[in-house]
Enzyme design. Structure first.
Site, mmCIF file in Angstrom:
data_model
loop_
_atom_site.group_PDB
_atom_site.id
_atom_site.type_symbol
_atom_site.label_atom_id
_atom_site.label_comp_id
_atom_site.label_asym_id
_atom_site.label_seq_id
_atom_site.Cartn_x
_atom_site.Cartn_y
_atom_site.Cartn_z
ATOM 1 N N GLY A 1 134.074 94.190 -26.027
ATOM 2 C CA GLY A 1 134.356 95.404 -25.261
ATOM 3 C C GLY A 1 133.421 96.554 -25.618
ATOM 4 O O GLY A 1 133.225 96.855 -26.791
ATOM 5 N N ALA B 1 144.018 93.046 -34.886
ATOM 6 C CA ALA B 1 144.180 94.445 -34.468
ATOM 7 C C ALA B 1 142.873 95.158 -34.786
ATOM 8 O O ALA B 1 142.836 96.126 -35.538
ATOM 9 C CB ALA B 1 145.355 95.082 -35.188
ATOM 10 N N LEU C 1 138.997 97.294 -30.814
ATOM 11 C CA LEU C 1 137.808 97.491 -29.971
ATOM 12 C C LEU C 1 136.675 98.265 -30.644
ATOM 13 O O LEU C 1 135.988 99.055 -29.997
ATOM 14 C CB LEU C 1 138.199 98.183 -28.650
ATOM 15 C CG LEU C 1 139.051 97.360 -27.684
ATOM 16 C CD1 LEU C 1 139.561 98.230 -26.551
ATOM 17 C CD2 LEU C 1 138.271 96.185 -27.121
ATOM 18 N N CYS D 1 143.924 95.310 -23.594
ATOM 19 C CA CYS D 1 143.876 95.196 -25.053
ATOM 20 C C CYS D 1 145.145 95.793 -25.655
ATOM 21 O O CYS D 1 145.474 96.946 -25.392
ATOM 22 C CB CYS D 1 142.663 95.932 -25.622
ATOM 23 S SG CYS D 1 142.639 95.889 -27.421
ATOM 24 N N LYS E 1 140.530 91.839 -16.401
ATOM 25 C CA LYS E 1 141.190 91.004 -17.411
ATOM 26 C C LYS E 1 142.636 91.442 -17.564
ATOM 27 O O LYS E 1 142.921 92.596 -17.891
ATOM 28 C CB LYS E 1 140.459 91.116 -18.753
ATOM 29 C CG LYS E 1 140.992 90.145 -19.798
ATOM 30 C CD LYS E 1 140.031 90.004 -20.963
ATOM 31 C CE LYS E 1 140.510 88.949 -21.946
ATOM 32 N NZ LYS E 1 139.544 88.718 -23.033
ATOM 33 N N GLY F 1 144.635 81.984 -29.833
ATOM 34 C CA GLY F 1 144.528 80.645 -30.409
ATOM 35 C C GLY F 1 145.416 79.643 -29.697
ATOM 36 O O GLY F 1 146.150 79.994 -28.754
ATOM 37 N N THR G 1 139.155 82.315 -29.679
ATOM 38 C CA THR G 1 139.468 82.127 -31.099
ATOM 39 C C THR G 1 138.865 80.849 -31.672
ATOM 40 O O THR G 1 138.552 80.783 -32.857
ATOM 41 C CB THR G 1 141.000 82.151 -31.273
ATOM 42 O OG1 THR G 1 141.455 83.429 -30.825
ATOM 43 C CG2 THR G 1 141.427 81.964 -32.710
#
Lengths: 253, 308
Positions: free
Chosen positions: B45, B69, B72, B128, B163, B215, B264
């Site tokens: 991002g 976490a 960004l 996000c 997204k 994941g 991931t």
């Protein structure tokens, strides 16, 4: 096109318990051993697919002749517990060597300070460093590797419980000795590094500190393992990529 | 064997892309894999100004997944244009830039700065979970999604992917809103909001307390959402969420995805993108599939697709 990084299945040559929850593992890979630099780390993979992420483990010794690396690690969670059960002769997936290590400066008097599981990478450093070496090792209770350091310099030990050496921390010991120091190298818990950092900055002694942070990829992509620095252009640097070794002036602990 | 797919007006040589935030700007992985082999590189991002991100610990492993976490962290669009586009242009792959912002104006500023660059596609990040403003705040209300999408679309020269966040009750409603706003494609899913507590230390695993779960642990949720959205919209979908190998990618495509993004899995295995691509080819070989497009949406509204 040529790709420079490798992840390989390496053979575990030796694997044994050397102290409570602390294991040593010798892995064989000529290419990796040749590329490895003091203070770097490798990432070990679990076989259980539920544990996705590799475990970063510092390189304790580099044997270039035999093409082997020695890793000394502590069982900390389920991943390292699984790894500790791998048998000699088995293979383990390893990614590395990763990160930037120590810049060895051949000064007259070097002080090496290690704490807990930060002690292992300092063994190879002591092997490679020239000049007078004073080695301060701090442990919570169980002492490991300390005898091996004696071949390279004067060793001073501190334990939190006082079971071996000085009772307390390495900083007290270091200050007590009143050495005339040219260069400091350190690896250990944040509290120890922080205390050491404020000491060396005050005394104006050049120091390199190896820091730890939880990481995911180990190669600089996830930006999970950052540490704050004084660099104005890039405040948050990646421990796995720009580190793990930073100068005491640069890193904010 | 035809592996090419089309996202908006952009032709990709194959459906394998990278998931934003898991591949940096491609540099780190270029030491492991040949970026020329990828359908597209979706970069981390990018915001109008540099962002520092959240405090550490930023990552924690969970069963079959991980929480992050990161918040960004990025060097800003000017740095990206100067340093990363020239690097990516050395490769024969499409460049997709994920756009982060705290306000609609932030998004538009990034889009405008990228409009005259060689970036092929834009991905609007309104999902996000790790930033307080922008991010998920925009991505969980249909009206807001439509408004942000249409506003950003007005400023963008490149096709726009939106997204979507899985942290909603009705994913199809959000997808329809993005489509109504002018999205040329949708990517889903972003991470699921999660938490981990270290019971021994009695503390949160992440400094931010909550983070995004990704994941293989989230794959069934992602496949389900791709399937639901594929029935609702006409625009192409890029499916992601726990893709570890070619079989996972095929599953997403059958659920309705035109492209697939590997996220991931890169952290677990730096060669994951190449293994996914090889796996897709292997599947096509095994079942005599000549064109990968034949697989898209097989499970959607097809009466021959059995459930028993």
């Amino acid at each position: 096109m040529s790709l420079s990084k490798i992840k390989v299945a390496t053979k575990i040559m030796k694997h044994s318990l050397i102290a409570t929850d602390v294991y040593e593992m010798w892995i064989e890979n000529k290419e990796m051993a040749k590329a490895a630099k003091v203070g770097q780390f490798v990432a070990l993979y679990c076989k259980d697919g539920s544990r996705l992420l590799p475990r970063p483990i510092s390189i304790c010794e580099i044997d270039n002749e035999e093409g082997r690396l020695r890793l000394v690690y502590r069982v900390f969670g389920a991943g390292t517990k699984e790894i500790s059960c791998f048998k000699e002769g088995e293979t383990i997936e390893v990614l590395g060597p990763l990160g930037n290590g120590f810049l060895t400066k051949d000064k007259n008097v070097s002080v090496i300070v290690g704490g807990g599981i930060g002690v292992p990478p300092l063994l190879e450093l002591c092997k490679q460093l020239k000049g007078e070496k004073h080695i301060f090792l701090g442990y919570r209770d169980t002492v490991f590797l300390a005898d091996e350091f004696k071949a390279y310099g004067d060793v001073y030990i501190a334990t939190e419980d006082g079971s071996v050496g000085h009772k307390g921390n390495v900083m007290t010991l270091l200050k007590e000795k009143g050495l005339d120091i040219d260069q400091v190298y350190a690896c250990g818990p944040k509290g120890m590094l922080k205390a050491l950092q404020s000491y060396v900055l005050e005394e104006q002694i050049p120091a390199q500190l190896s820091v730890e942070e939880k990481m995911a990829c180990g190669i600089g992509a996830c930006v999970g393992c950052i540490c704050e620095t004084n660099d104005r252009t890039m405040k948050n640097k990646r421990v796995c990529k720009e580190g793990p070794v930073f100068s005491a002036e640069e890193v904010v602990l | 064997m035809d592996l090419s797919v089309k996202i908006g007006s952009v032709q990709l040589k194959n459906p394998v892309m990278t998931a934003s935030g898991t591949f940096g700007s491609g540099k780190e992985y270029s030491e492991f894999v040949d970026l020329n082999e990828l359908g597209a590189v979706v970069v981390k991002g990018i915001a109008s100004k540099p962002w520092d991100g959240n405090p550490t610990p930023r990552v924690a492993e969970t069963y079959g997944g991980m929480l992050n976490a990161v918040g960004l962290q990025n060097p800003g669009v000017d740095h990206f244009i100067k340093n990363d586009i020239p690097f990516l242009k050395k490769f024969d792959t499409k460049i997709v830039v994920n756009i982060a912002g705290r306000t609609v104006e932030d998004y538009c500023e990034v889009v405008e700065k990228l409009s005259d660059t060689e970036v092929d596609l834009l991905e609007l990040n309104i999902s996000c979970p790790n930033v307080k403003e922008g991010g998920i705040a925009f991505g969980t209300q249909a009206k807001m999604i439509e408004r942000v999408t249409s506003e950003v679309k007005r400023h963008s020269k490149q096709p726009l992917i939106v997204k979507l966040s899985p942290n909603v009750t009705d994913i199809a409603e959000m997808a329809l809103a993005a489509e109504a706003g002018g999205a040329d494609a949708l990517s889903l899913i972003n991470t699921l909001l999660g938490m981990k507590i270290d019971i021994h230390k009695r503390e949160f695993a992440l400094a931010n307390k909550m983070g995004g779960l990704s994941g293989p642990a989230i794959k069934p949720v992602a496949v389900r959402m791709v399937y639901q959205v594929a029935q609702a919209v006409k625009v192409p979908i890029i499916g992601m969420g726990g893709i570890m190998n070619g079989e996972d990618a095929i599953e997403f495509m059958m659920a309705g995805a035109t492209g697939v993004a590997v996220g991931t899995a890169n952290f677990a295995n730096p060669f994951a993108t190449m293994e996914v691509l090889d796996g897709i080819k292997g599947y096509m070989d095994r079942y005599g599939v000549k064109d990968v497009k034949e697989l898209i949406g097989l499970a959607v509204g097809n009466i021959e697709f059995n459930c028993m």
